[in-house]
Design a protein around this motif. Structure first.
Motif, short mmCIF file in Angstrom:
data_model
loop_
_atom_site.label_atom_id
_atom_site.label_comp_id
_atom_site.label_asym_id
_atom_site.label_seq_id
_atom_site.Cartn_x
_atom_site.Cartn_y
_atom_site.Cartn_z
N GLY A 85 -6.58 5.35 -8.31
CA GLY A 85 -5.99 4.28 -7.52
C GLY A 85 -5.53 3.12 -8.38
N ALA A 86 -6.25 2.87 -9.47
CA ALA A 86 -5.89 1.80 -10.39
C ALA A 86 -4.53 2.08 -11.03
N ALA A 127 0.83 -1.21 0.00
CA ALA A 127 0.00 0.00 0.00
C ALA A 127 0.86 1.26 0.00
N LYS A 128 1.97 1.22 0.74
CA LYS A 128 2.86 2.39 0.81
C LYS A 128 3.49 2.68 -0.55
N VAL A 129 3.96 1.62 -1.23
CA VAL A 129 4.56 1.80 -2.55
C VAL A 129 3.54 2.37 -3.53
N ALA A 130 2.29 1.94 -3.38
CA ALA A 130 1.23 2.42 -4.28
C ALA A 130 0.72 3.81 -3.90
N GLY A 131 1.13 4.31 -2.73
CA GLY A 131 0.74 5.66 -2.33
C GLY A 131 -0.57 5.75 -1.59
N PHE A 132 -1.00 4.67 -0.93
CA PHE A 132 -2.24 4.70 -0.16
C PHE A 132 -1.92 4.91 1.32
N ALA A 133 -2.73 5.72 1.99
CA ALA A 133 -2.49 6.02 3.40
C ALA A 133 -2.76 4.82 4.29
N SER A 134 -3.80 4.05 3.95
CA SER A 134 -4.16 2.88 4.75
C SER A 134 -3.32 1.68 4.34
N GLY A 135 -2.67 1.06 5.31
CA GLY A 135 -1.83 -0.09 5.03
C GLY A 135 -2.61 -1.33 4.64
#
Length: 287
Positions: free
Chosen positions: A59-60, A34-42
């Protein structure tokens, strides 16, 4: 080694397979993903894979890049996400046709593409039967027996497609043979979009037959009935078993005299009845 993303029809399955492959080779976690993809929630991408939430367009793209997808593979992944989020059959159809175009432009096979094309029009299923039933017949001869009428060019196009898709073969004498006596849509949800189009076409043909054909050449009947959820499920199972019995009957035929269509339809004529407001259900009645 993972399959290409173009071999998937569900973006959640691809994400999960990617995660499992990374996890197999390292201490990769959902939080890191999730971090690599840039999302705040793990846990966001795990929730996506569990079907508890879904990706949106932006997000996609971020998820695709985090998985190393570039070029047409990135575009394909985004289309998978867009396809699932489509609210109408037309939107789904447009998405899948864009997937097909991506595949053709990059010489990549798109899973389900042939069956999508097959079910998109009634012509392929009819020509597939007639080509075998009329050995040696020219396209114009096949076209003449079709209802409704189609052109010899339509027949030629259909034959080329059926051969290319492996749904027909041709021997050294030029005669056609079916590679399988019956076809199934399988579990590809993209095929369901094309099947929807085919069912609509066949429904329209049924209305024409009701008005134009004598009773001796067509059979129509129906039942209006009150059902429960349990009996509805049993009826669906019975229809599936009935279809298999019909296939076994026609599979025994050595020669055919005509190509027919059997439509089976089960649909509600009312909203769900709440017994607090209404205390009556009609008995079954045949028509």
């Amino acid at each position: 080694m993972m399959k290409s993303v173009t071999e998937y029809k569900n973006y959640r399955e691809y994400i999960l397979d990617y995660y499992k492959e990374r996890k197999r080779c390292s201490a990769f976690t959902w939080r890191e993903f999730a971090k690599v993809a840039g999302f705040a929630s793990g846990s966001y991408l795990k929730l996506v894979c569990d079907g508890k939430t879904r990706l949106r367009e932006e997000g996609a793209k971020k998820t695709a890049l985090a998985m190393g997808l570039l070029g047409y593979e990135l575009d394909y992944f985004v289309l998978l996400v867009r396809y699932e989020g489509a609210k109408t059959e037309q939107e789904k159809k447009k998405c899948f046709e864009e997937m097909q175009a991506l595949g053709e432009a990059n010489r990549v096979k798109i899973l389900g593409s042939e069956m999508y094309t097959y079910y998109e029009t009634w012509k392929h299923s009819v020509v597939r039967e007639l080509a075998v039933a009329m050995p040696g017949a020219k396209p114009n001869e096949i076209a003449k027996v079709c209802k409704p009428a189609i052109s010899a060019a339509d027949v030629s196009d259909s034959l080329r497609f059926l051969l290319k898709a492996g749904l027909l073969t041709r021997d050294i004498k030029g005669n056609y043979h079916q590679t399988s006596t019956s076809l199934s849509t399988g579990n590809l949800n993209v095929v369901a979009v094309a099947v929807h189009s085919l069912l609509r076409q066949m429904g329209e043909f049924a209305l024409d037959a009701l008005d134009k054909l004598p009773i001796s050449e067509r059979h129509f009947s129906g039942i209006t009935m009150g059902v429960t959820a349990e009996s509805y499920a049993k009826i669906v199972d019975e229809i599936a078993a009935f279809r298999k019995r019909i296939v076994s009957i026609v599979s025994a035929d050595k020669k055919i005299e005509k190509v027919c269509r059997l439509n089976m339809q089960l649909f509600p004529l009312t909203e769900k009845i709440e017994y607090g407001d209404m205390n009556v259900l009609s008995k079954n009645r045949g028509e």
